[in-house]
Design a protein around this motif. Structure first.
Motif, PDB file in Angstrom:
ATOM      1  N   UNK A  26      56.864  29.547  41.264  1.00 13.95           N
ATOM      2  CA  UNK A  26      55.590  30.243  41.402  1.00 13.95           C
ATOM      3  C   UNK A  26      55.276  30.457  42.877  1.00 13.95           C
ATOM      4  N   UNK A  27      54.814  31.645  43.200  1.00 13.44           N
ATOM      5  CA  UNK A  27      54.370  31.934  44.553  1.00 13.44           C
ATOM      6  C   UNK A  27      52.866  31.764  44.629  1.00 13.44           C
ATOM      7  N   UNK A  28      52.384  31.306  45.763  1.00 12.13           N
ATOM      8  CA  UNK A  28      50.947  31.190  45.959  1.00 12.13           C
ATOM      9  C   UNK A  28      50.318  32.582  45.945  1.00 12.13           C
ATOM     10  N   UNK A  29      49.166  32.673  45.356  1.00 12.76           N
ATOM     11  CA  UNK A  29      48.441  33.941  45.279  1.00 12.76           C
ATOM     12  C   UNK A  29      47.804  34.248  46.627  1.00 12.76           C
ATOM     13  N   UNK A  30      47.540  35.530  46.859  1.00  6.90           N
ATOM     14  CA  UNK A  30      46.868  35.919  48.097  1.00  6.90           C
ATOM     15  C   UNK A  30      45.902  37.059  47.800  1.00  6.90           C
ATOM     16  N   UNK A  31      45.072  37.383  48.781  1.00  9.75           N
ATOM     17  CA  UNK A  31      44.090  38.456  48.620  1.00  9.75           C
ATOM     18  C   UNK A  31      44.789  39.740  48.189  1.00  9.75           C
ATOM     19  N   UNK A  32      44.152  40.467  47.301  1.00 12.99           N
ATOM     20  CA  UNK A  32      44.618  41.740  46.750  1.00 12.99           C
ATOM     21  C   UNK A  32      45.715  41.612  45.694  1.00 12.99           C
ATOM     22  N   UNK A  33      46.179  40.401  45.392  1.00 19.77           N
ATOM     23  CA  UNK A  33      47.080  40.222  44.254  1.00 19.77           C
ATOM     24  C   UNK A  33      46.274  40.465  42.988  1.00 19.77           C
ATOM     25  N   UNK A  34      46.967  40.938  41.958  1.00 19.30           N
ATOM     26  CA  UNK A  34      46.316  41.149  40.657  1.00 19.30           C
ATOM     27  C   UNK A  34      46.811  40.078  39.697  1.00 19.30           C
ATOM     28  N   UNK A  35      45.874  39.454  38.993  1.00 25.93           N
ATOM     29  CA  UNK A  35      46.202  38.423  38.013  1.00 25.93           C
ATOM     30  C   UNK A  35      45.520  38.755  36.692  1.00 25.93           C
ATOM     31  N   UNK A  36      46.179  38.393  35.609  1.00 24.69           N
ATOM     32  CA  UNK A  36      45.572  38.519  34.289  1.00 24.69           C
ATOM     33  C   UNK A  36      45.112  37.132  33.875  1.00 24.69           C
ATOM     34  N   UNK A  37      43.829  37.027  33.589  1.00 26.36           N
ATOM     35  CA  UNK A  37      43.257  35.758  33.138  1.00 26.36           C
ATOM     36  C   UNK A  37      42.875  35.928  31.676  1.00 26.36           C
ATOM     37  N   UNK A  56      42.287  39.751  43.309  1.00 27.98           N
ATOM     38  CA  UNK A  56      41.755  38.706  44.189  1.00 27.98           C
ATOM     39  C   UNK A  56      41.094  39.392  45.384  1.00 27.98           C
ATOM     40  N   UNK A  57      39.856  39.037  45.644  1.00 27.31           N
ATOM     41  CA  UNK A  57      39.072  39.685  46.697  1.00 27.31           C
ATOM     42  C   UNK A  57      39.640  39.369  48.080  1.00 27.31           C
ATOM     43  N   UNK A  58      39.151  40.101  49.082  1.00 34.76           N
ATOM     44  CA  UNK A  58      39.583  39.861  50.466  1.00 34.76           C
ATOM     45  C   UNK A  58      39.246  38.451  50.930  1.00 34.76           C
ATOM     46  N   UNK A  59      38.195  37.857  50.359  1.00 36.05           N
ATOM     47  CA  UNK A  59      37.867  36.481  50.742  1.00 36.05           C
ATOM     48  C   UNK A  59      38.609  35.457  49.882  1.00 36.05           C
ATOM     49  N   UNK A  60      39.541  35.924  49.018  1.00 38.80           N
ATOM     50  CA  UNK A  60      40.432  35.021  48.280  1.00 38.80           C
ATOM     51  C   UNK A  60      39.899  34.491  46.971  1.00 38.80           C
ATOM     52  N   UNK A  61      38.916  35.156  46.362  1.00 39.94           N
ATOM     53  CA  UNK A  61      38.319  34.631  45.135  1.00 39.94           C
ATOM     54  C   UNK A  61      38.375  35.648  44.001  1.00 39.94           C
ATOM     55  N   UNK A  62      38.135  35.142  42.789  1.00 39.27           N
ATOM     56  CA  UNK A  62      37.880  35.985  41.620  1.00 39.27           C
ATOM     57  C   UNK A  62      36.505  35.586  41.096  1.00 39.27           C
ATOM     58  N   UNK A  64      34.135  35.056  37.992  1.00 39.49           N
ATOM     59  CA  UNK A  64      34.216  34.826  36.550  1.00 39.49           C
ATOM     60  C   UNK A  64      32.839  34.608  35.934  1.00 39.49           C
ATOM     61  N   UNK A  65      32.728  34.994  34.680  1.00 39.86           N
ATOM     62  CA  UNK A  65      31.497  34.840  33.919  1.00 39.86           C
ATOM     63  C   UNK A  65      31.027  33.385  33.936  1.00 39.86           C
ATOM     64  N   UNK A  66      29.759  33.165  34.181  1.00 40.06           N
ATOM     65  CA  UNK A  66      29.069  31.876  34.170  1.00 40.06           C
ATOM     66  C   UNK A  66      29.373  30.980  35.369  1.00 40.06           C
ATOM     67  N   UNK A  67      30.542  31.112  36.005  1.00 37.62           N
ATOM     68  CA  UNK A  67      30.858  30.194  37.106  1.00 37.62           C
ATOM     69  C   UNK A  67      30.944  30.901  38.457  1.00 37.62           C
ATOM     70  N   UNK A  68      30.955  32.216  38.461  1.00 32.17           N
ATOM     71  CA  UNK A  68      30.960  32.958  39.720  1.00 32.17           C
ATOM     72  C   UNK A  68      32.298  32.929  40.436  1.00 32.17           C
ATOM     73  N   UNK A  69      32.233  32.844  41.757  1.00 30.97           N
ATOM     74  CA  UNK A  69      33.433  32.925  42.601  1.00 30.97           C
ATOM     75  C   UNK A  69      34.286  31.656  42.471  1.00 30.97           C
ATOM     76  N   UNK A  70      35.574  31.873  42.198  1.00 29.46           N
ATOM     77  CA  UNK A  70      36.542  30.773  42.116  1.00 29.46           C
ATOM     78  C   UNK A  70      37.648  31.087  43.110  1.00 29.46           C
ATOM     79  N   UNK A  71      37.953  30.131  43.971  1.00 33.93           N
ATOM     80  CA  UNK A  71      39.018  30.339  44.956  1.00 33.93           C
ATOM     81  C   UNK A  71      40.349  30.503  44.245  1.00 33.93           C
ATOM     82  N   UNK A  72      41.093  31.580  44.613  1.00 35.20           N
ATOM     83  CA  UNK A  72      42.394  31.852  44.009  1.00 35.20           C
ATOM     84  C   UNK A  72      43.491  31.946  45.061  1.00 35.20           C
TER      85      UNK A  72
END
Length: 188
Positions: A26-37, A56-62, A64-72
């Protein structure tokens, strides 16, 4: 320096690089990568609001509903998966969520390695899984006429190691697997 000590140091460098890159592929994710959750174990009406493709946003997060920004950014998909599950549980939003995070190689931004000098076509090269130092040199057009492959440097995460590509050329099993953002410097 004793030849035996030098060979031990080279072997240690090769083992260190191989073990770092061998961690389950597995490679570490980075900004602008697309992930399916995808999520299960929650109310059916909320599944479509969470289960989708995220960039993944420029600040490195996604977000999500109810929990907001999660570092990715910087996390492997399996680590992000556990972090999302644990956040939903810790905040007592869902009791038993099951999250799956997948990446689509065609949807992730291109990852690069960099050949700095000593090759016929120096510059960035698109990283491919399983790429090695010798394959990268080949992609960069091979050694320039003035290259000194025996004093090649590999820079990974700010750590520089010297490698002798002449030794690797004679024994390809010793070739070092690269990781995205690695830099190769072949002195001239």
């Amino acid at each position: 320096m004793n030849t035996r000590i030098l060979l031990c140091l080279i072997a240690a460098c090769v083992c260190a690089f191989d073990s770092a890159s061998a961690q389950n592929g597995e490679l570490a994710l980075k900004a602008n990568d697309r992930v399916t959750i995808s999520i299960g174990g929650i109310p059916d009406n909320e599944v479509p609001q969470i289960s989708k493709v995220y960039t993944i946003s420029d600040n490195g997060t996604v977000n999500l509903l109810h929990i907001g920004e999660v570092r990715a950014a910087g996390l492997k998909p399996s680590t992000l998966q556990r972090a999302i599950e644990e956040t939903y549980k810790a905040r007592e939003i869902y009791t038993r969520p099951t999250v799956t995070v997948t990446t689509d190689d065609s949807a992730t931004t291109t990852r690069m390695i960099y050949v700095i000098s000593g090759c016929n076509k120096n510059g960035p090269i698109a990283y491919n899984t399983g790429m090695t130092v010798l394959k990268a040199i080949g992609s960069a057009g091979g050694f320039s006429p003035f290259a000194k492959p025996s004093r090649t440097k590999l820079i990974r995460n700010g750590v520089t190691s010297e490698i002798n590509l002449k030794d690797i050329s004679s024994d390809p099993s010793r070739d070092i697997k690269l990781q995205p953002e690695d830099q190769i410097i072949v002195p001239e």
